[in-house]
Design an enzyme around this catalytic site. Sequence first.
Site, short mmCIF file in Angstrom:
data_model
loop_
_atom_site.label_atom_id
_atom_site.label_comp_id
_atom_site.label_asym_id
_atom_site.label_seq_id
_atom_site.Cartn_x
_atom_site.Cartn_y
_atom_site.Cartn_z
N GLY A 1 1.02 -1.05 -0.10
CA GLY A 1 -0.01 -0.07 0.00
C GLY A 1 0.97 1.30 0.12
O GLY A 1 2.17 1.15 0.21
N CYS A 2 0.40 2.33 -0.42
CA CYS A 2 1.04 3.52 -0.68
C CYS A 2 1.64 3.99 0.86
O CYS A 2 2.92 4.23 1.06
CB CYS A 2 0.11 4.72 -1.20
SG CYS A 2 -1.44 5.07 -0.54
#
Length: 309
Positions: free
Chosen positions: A114-115
Amino acid sequence: MARTVFIDGAAGTTGLEIRERLHGRSEFDLVALDDARRKEPAARAEALNAADFAILCLPDDAAREAVTLIEPGSRVRVIDASSAHRVAPGWVFGFPELVGRDTVAQAARVSNPGCYSTGFIALLAPLVAAGLLPADWPYTCNAVSGYSGGGKTLIERFEGDHDIAWRGYALGLGHKHVPEMQQCCGLAIPPIFSPAVIPAHRGMVTEIPLPLAAMARAASAETLRFALTEFYAGSRIITMGEEPLFGEILLRRSREPSDRMELFVFASADGSQARLVALLDNLGKGASGAAVQSLNLMAGLDETAGLRL
């Protein structure tokens, strides 16, 4: 011979940015479905099973469905950009700097980080693994992101309502990035994660505050900085940032796309407190750039090919 790549969900933000990074590259042939067929299970199944690589740029449920469409014995190797498989057994976490480039290169199933968790894990995982920070501390993470990571609905909301200055969310403390943040850093306690969105299209800052004086078995800020510098010394993607001008870090609305990530360690004058900070592009190393990095490795290529560094 060029390898075939099917991007399932190529019309979304992540898919479009992956296509841009692969455009004009002779190593890959992109397989595309027209608008009339891209949501048909039969057409998707055919494209998935015929490709050398598939990149899933889909909501979680659709990504899980896509995996079920892959036939036993199919040669296709998968990179999932959703959060559906990030802590799932049998999937390699697509963070080559941490899990090993050879591990990603040999994997059949890779889940993109995930970012937000990319910054958190990059900062904390090496330090906990080295015993420089305790695994049983109740860590917190504060982060802001550009609105492009929220998909079509959030993009339309921010671009249609220019009065929004800040959007805090996940107030129920159940953000989907937390499991991978905890697992990849080897933490005994889930971190308290406070994400927010700002009126900029792209860009992200992730921060972990450290009350070092109150933490047993915590190294000094100088030691933490040196350890991160050494850990990422061989990376052209993750680097230690320079001392910022005027003592501030800025996210600009005019920020150009980038697949780099910069790490910082700031400390109080007496060394009793520190701030670990990661600066990255939520659509770059936080999404599309990470997927292309893994694809490059899986295809036996230089990991930075096609990336914006």
